[in-house]
Design an enzyme around this catalytic site. Structure first.
Site, PDB file in Angstrom:
ATOM      1  CD  GLU A  86      -2.912   1.185   2.347  1.00 30.37           C
ATOM      2  OE1 GLU A  86      -2.870   0.272   3.201  1.00 30.37           O
ATOM      3  OE2 GLU A  86      -3.698   2.126   2.380  1.00 30.37           O
ATOM      4  N   GLY A 141       3.027   2.140  11.115  1.00 30.25           N
ATOM      5  CA  GLY A 141       2.751   1.291  12.271  1.00 30.25           C
ATOM      6  C   GLY A 141       2.603  -0.172  11.887  1.00 30.25           C
ATOM      7  CB  ALA A 142       0.629  -2.472  11.592  1.00 29.00           C
ATOM      8  CG  MET A 143       0.222  -3.349   4.882  1.00 21.35           C
ATOM      9  SD  MET A 143      -0.760  -1.889   4.425  1.00 21.35           S
ATOM     10  CE  MET A 143      -1.974  -2.657   3.375  1.00 21.35           C
ATOM     11  CG  HIS A 199      -6.239   0.468  12.715  1.00 22.50           C
ATOM     12  ND1 HIS A 199      -6.994   1.615  12.680  1.00 22.50           N
ATOM     13  CD2 HIS A 199      -5.687   0.371  11.483  1.00 22.50           C
ATOM     14  CE1 HIS A 199      -6.896   2.173  11.504  1.00 22.50           C
ATOM     15  NE2 HIS A 199      -6.099   1.444  10.748  1.00 22.50           N
ATOM     16  CD  GLU A 200      -2.967  -2.215  10.732  1.00 20.78           C
ATOM     17  OE1 GLU A 200      -3.438  -2.366   9.594  1.00 20.78           O
ATOM     18  OE2 GLU A 200      -2.589  -1.094  11.155  1.00 20.78           O
ATOM     19  CG  HIS A 231      -7.711  -1.929   7.930  1.00 22.29           C
ATOM     20  ND1 HIS A 231      -8.513  -0.962   7.370  1.00 22.29           N
ATOM     21  CD2 HIS A 231      -6.605  -1.265   8.363  1.00 22.29           C
ATOM     22  CE1 HIS A 231      -7.919   0.224   7.475  1.00 22.29           C
ATOM     23  NE2 HIS A 231      -6.772   0.072   8.088  1.00 22.29           N
TER      24      HIS A 231
HETATM   25  N1  B3K Z   1      -3.089   0.894   5.733  1.00 27.25           N
HETATM   26  C1  B3K Z   1      -1.803   1.022   6.366  1.00 27.25           C
HETATM   27  C2  B3K Z   1      -1.073   2.262   6.001  1.00 27.25           C
HETATM   28  C3  B3K Z   1      -0.378   2.197   4.708  1.00 27.25           C
HETATM   29  C4  B3K Z   1       0.435   3.436   4.462  1.00 27.25           C
HETATM   30  C5  B3K Z   1       1.013   3.470   3.121  1.00 27.25           C
HETATM   31  N2  B3K Z   1       1.851   4.641   2.923  1.00 27.25           N
HETATM   32  C6  B3K Z   1      -1.900   0.926   7.852  1.00 27.25           C
HETATM   33  C7  B3K Z   1      -3.214   1.232   8.449  1.00 27.25           C
HETATM   34  O1  B3K Z   1      -3.732   2.318   8.375  1.00 27.25           O
HETATM   35  O2  B3K Z   1      -3.790   0.343   9.001  1.00 27.25           O
HETATM   36 ZN    ZN Z   2      -5.684   1.647   8.798  1.00 26.17          ZN
END
Ligand code: B3K
Ligand code: ZN
Length: 878
Positions: free
Chosen positions: A127, A267-269, A303-304, A307
């Site tokens: 991302e 932070g994380a993905m 949070h992750e 998602h």
């Molecule tokens: N979706 C990712 C963030 C990605 C950032 C890319 N530059 C983490 C998050 O918001 O959960």
């Molecule tokens: Zn997020």
């Protein structure tokens, strides 16, 4: 790196993709120096797209193309064209299979975008637009495909090979390599693709979903971190249960994998089924991580996980819709933390962060709407506005609909859009369809940048027993948006009687009074009046309860009203806010006049609060914490750097002296007994105790200093150790040096703890802070290749050490820009993140403005600047 001026991309130019990709087969021969990537894509013309030409464009960057075939036929060089941004295939059929082979070099990928090396591991970050650094692709979120991925690597060096979905085949090869094939049954956009390879240790747990399916929870860490994974796994299980109960969302795969890596830009993905985390947000042991770290881990793990539904099952049509997934997911993680901890404390912390970071962003040169209309580099739009203001917009819709209808609306959203790539408009329409409400005016929140201001005046009429609130709304102009329209604003209020009890908020004209308590008013006009009736005495209004909208409030309450609210309001947020406003007004008065007296009733309120043994410790600590110098600066017409620092210190010191007895009593009665627990009660006790200690030490109190030294020596948890170390470093001298040395010796070998060692030296307004930070840049443990380390040292200095960063000779600015320019060729995303403090440059005096402008111009004069840094610096100056 760009040669010409980078061009913006506009939301209005969105077009559906001309081709769709149904299936993706990937085969990686992994090697840090040279990885071979083979891909087979099943492409077909998109029936929903307007007919275009016969050519097909595929994104691809930093790839070496070694093979290209359509339906098994190798293409002649006249049938395609490669340029630095991608590949054009001339006159392709309506449906075909494309085979490509490319080579990439993970070990040279210092930008940490695409496939890169972190220590001995290989991992990915795709991302937003980094899948194109792995293979040629339609790298846009509205192209959803099913992926099968085969990973091949040396078995000794990379025993663990992970990708999205389920493992379907494994093989040992004759040459010492092995292979694992993964299949992800869910169609996904390319930004959710992930792979990890390395020598990882597995910590495993399980979760049984509401419908009885067993999910294997797998946390992969480097072997020496095996003892730091328990908290993250517990947080994950809590989050999974909560999402079932609160939003009716179950997990959908058999595996949920999390990998902790030490080099990560954010932070994380949330990659499907395979989250990759900055290890800072996974690893914790009581002696290595603070309460804030434990807290951050819990909310980012959640949070992750959230998602998976808000982002992965339902994704964004294009990157302008980023807040569709981020705002909604932040709202969900905030609600989770409120439910598992203290709602009031969580709200206070979120509002403090919003006011400090998002309000500043919204008032500065890079202000943008929650749904931006254009960007140069999407990586620059992972902002407080898109995330945190975006979450506030979801929160306001939940307030307008009420909890039951809001749940129907989110159910509708999940049912209607599962498996789709959609827009913010689709989300708001679900809110409308489920509630029957018209949210057309509310939509402006997504389009309009800037923080709305509410001007509120109250008037009590003893003759008619009525109280009238006059509310005017106004949003200041922001770049490219000079004219603002009125917004639909939910304003929660309460009315307190003289005894502190809630009165009914009874609007004149209504036949019956409602039950006493909070009432949600709705603002839609530039100016509105609300007349409340049935009030035999002047009430004290409790305004914007729970921070019901992301606005600034200017009211006409007196200090006495605020002291009253601080003591009596049932709304925790408003109690805190009343205290904060009192602190703020006092500090600003001290800036103007150093001899301004500290009012006795203010001290008495503080004293009373400290003596209230029944109050929630964490809430008390929040109330008695003074606003930061950065936040206070934003409240001044021109930021007075030194004046603020002096006044802030002076008040801390006065409070420490005048409340010495109460503070010592708090310190003594809140000593840590027994083993560390991360639970709201215990965290609140530590917060209050360490706050009391800081007041005492700032006041130079000998007993306080003795407690601080002892705490540093004997504490078993990192929260208490860091609280004491920070105070010692702030005091300076030999004692500080000795403490720093012993801390370093104790924790060398624990990089996340060593990050704390770097940041504690950058944070305090010591006269030698910049020299120290400059020296630390040459420390053998410092590396520009590790984002956590860079943020710990350079980021902490520029973001939190207001006095030293804004030194009047410009030395702080020169230092930061030197660092940004050095980092830009290594890691542009990180370099651009570091520039954030410059966004405030117009808020300072003319001398500092000139110095900052010169530095921003110096950046723009650099040849070969990344588009990330170019966008921030050029917009800051515009
Ligand atoms: N979706 C990712 C963030 C990605 C950032 C890319 N530059 C983490 C998050 O918001 O959960
Ligand atoms: Zn997020």
């Amino acid at each position: 790196m760009y040669r010409e001026t980078p061009q913006p991309i506009h939301l209005k130019d969105y077009r559906p993709p001309e081709f769709l990709i149904d299936r993706v087969e990937l085969r990686f021969e992994l090697d840090p120096e040279c990885t071979h990537v083979e891909s087979r894509l099943d492409l077909r013309r998109n029936p929903a797209a307007p007919p275009g030409g016969g050519d097909l464009w595929l994104d691809g960057e930093e790839l070496r193309l070694t093979h290209l075939a359509i339906d098994g036929r190798v293409l002649a060089s006249t049938e395609y064209r490669v340029d630095p941004r991608g590949l054009t295939l001339y006159q392709v059929p309506d449906r075909f299979t494309l085979e490509t082979q490319v080579e990439i070099e993970p070990s040279l990928n210092t930008a940490l975008k695409g496939l890169y090396q972190s220590g001995d591991l290989l991992c990915t970050q795709c991302e937003a637009e980094n899948f194109r650094r792995i293979t040629y692709f339609l790298d846009r979120p509205d192209v959803l495909a099913r992926y099968t991925t085969t990973l091949i690597a040396d078995q000794a060096r990379f025993p663990v090979l992970l990708s999205n979905g389920n493992p379907i085949a494994r093989a040992e090869l004759t040459d010492g390599r092995h292979s694992v094939t993964w299949e992800d049954p869910f169609p996904k956009p390319s930004y959710l693709f992930a792979l990890v390879a390395g020598d990882l240790s597995l910590i495993e747990d399980r979760f049984v979903t509401a419908s009885g399916r067993e999910v294997r929870l797998q946390l992969f860490v480097e072997p020496h971190n095996r003892d730091k994974g328990e908290h993250a796994l517990n947080a994950l299980k809590k989050a999974m249960r909560w999402d079932e109960e609160r939003f009716g969302r179950e997990y959908d795969l058999d595996f949920y994998m999390i990998v902790a890596v030490s080099h990560f830009n954010m932070g994380a993905m949330e990659n499907k089924g395979l989250n990759i985390f900055n290890d800072k947000f996974v690893l914790a042991r009581p002696d290595t991580a603070t309460d804030a770290d434990f807290d951050g881990i819990e909310s980012i793990i959640a949070h992750e996980y959230f998602h998976n539904w808000t982002g992965n099952r339902i994704t964004c049509r294009d990157w302008f819709q980023l807040s569709l997934k981020e705002g909604l997911t932040v709202y969900r993680d905030q609600e989770f933390s409120s439910d598992v901890g203290s709602r009031a404390v969580k709200r206070i912390r979120d509002v403090r962060a919003l006011r400090t970071h998002q309000f500043a962003e919204d008032a500065g040169p890079l202000a943008h709407p929650v749904r931006p209309e254009s960007y140069i580099e999407i990586d620059n739009f992972y902002t407080a506005t898109v995330y945190d203001k975006g979450a506030e917009l979801v929160r306001m819709q939940s307030a307008l609909l009420g909890p039951t209808t809001f749940r129907h609306a989110t159910d509708l959203y999940f049912a209607r859009h599962d498996g789709q790539a959609v827009t913010i408009e689709d989300f708001v329409r679900c809110m409308e369809d489920a509630s029957g409400r018209d949210l057309s005016q509310f939509r402006r929140w997504y389009e309009q940048a800037g923080t709305p201001e509410l001007f509120i005046r109250g008037h009590y009429d003893a003759a008619t027993w009525t109280y009238t609130l006059n509310v005017r709304q106004e949003t200041p102009p922001t770049p490219n948006q000079p004219i603002k329209r009125p917004l639909h604003i939910p304003l929660a209020i309460g009315l307190l009687g003289p005894d502190g009890r809630e009165s009914p908020v009874w609007l004149a004209g209504e036949p019956e009074p409602p039950a006493p308590g909070t009432r949600l008013l709705e603002l839609t006009e530039p100016e509105q009046q609300f007349v409340f009736t049935g009030l035999s005495e002047r009430p004290v209004p409790s305004i914007l309860r729970g921070f019901s909208a992301p606005v600034r409030v200017h009211d006409d309450l007196s200090d006495a009203d605020r002291l009253f609210l601080m003591a009596h309001d049932r709304d925790g947020f408003c109690r805190w806010d009343a205290a904060q406003t009192l602190h703020e007004r006092l500090i600003l008065a001290l800036v103007a006049d150093e001899t301004h007296p500290i009012p006795e009733d203010y001290l008495a309120a503080f004293r009373h609060a400290l003596g209230d043994t029944t109050a929630d410790r964490a809430l008390l600590a929040e109330m008695l914490t003074l606003p930061s110098e950065t936040y206070l600066g934003d409240r001044m017409a021109v930021i007075d750097v030194e004046g603020l620092h002096r006044a802030h210190r002076h008040l801390m010191c006065e409070l420490g002296c005048r409340l010495r007895t109460e503070l010592l009593a708090i310190y003594d009665s809140h000593a840590e007994t027994g083993p560390y627990v991360f639970a709201p009660e215990a965290v609140g006790r530590r917060a209050l105790k360490n706050l009391a200690l800081s007041y005492l030490v700032y006041a130079g109190d000998e007993s306080g200093l003795a407690c601080c030294r002892a705490q540093f020596e004997t504490a078993h948890n990192m929260t208490d150790v860091m609280a004491a170390l920070g105070l010692l470093v702030d005091q300076g001298g030999d004692e500080a040096e000795a403490a720093l040395q012993s801390f370093y010796r104790r924790w060398t070998g624990e990089p996340l703890v060593i990050d704390k060692w770097f940041s504690v030296q950058a944070k305090f307004a010591r006269p030698d802070a910049l020299e120290r930070v400059k020296a630390l840049i040459h420390h053998p443990d410092y590396s520009p290749h590790n984002p956590n380390r860079v943020r710990a040292l350079v980021g902490t200095f520029a973001k939190t050490n207001q006095v030293c960063f804004h030194a009047v000779d410009g030395s702080g600015y020169r230092f930061l820009v030197d660092q940004v320019l050095e980092l830009d060729p290594i890691n542009p995303v990180l370099a651009a993140q570091l520039l954030k403090p410059f966004e405030r440059w117009r808020r300072f005096d003319a001398g500092r403005q000139a110095l900052m402008r010169t530095e921003l111009e110096r950046i723009l004069g650099r040849e070969g600047l990344s588009s990330d840094v170019f966008e921030v610096a050029s917009k800051a100056l515009a």
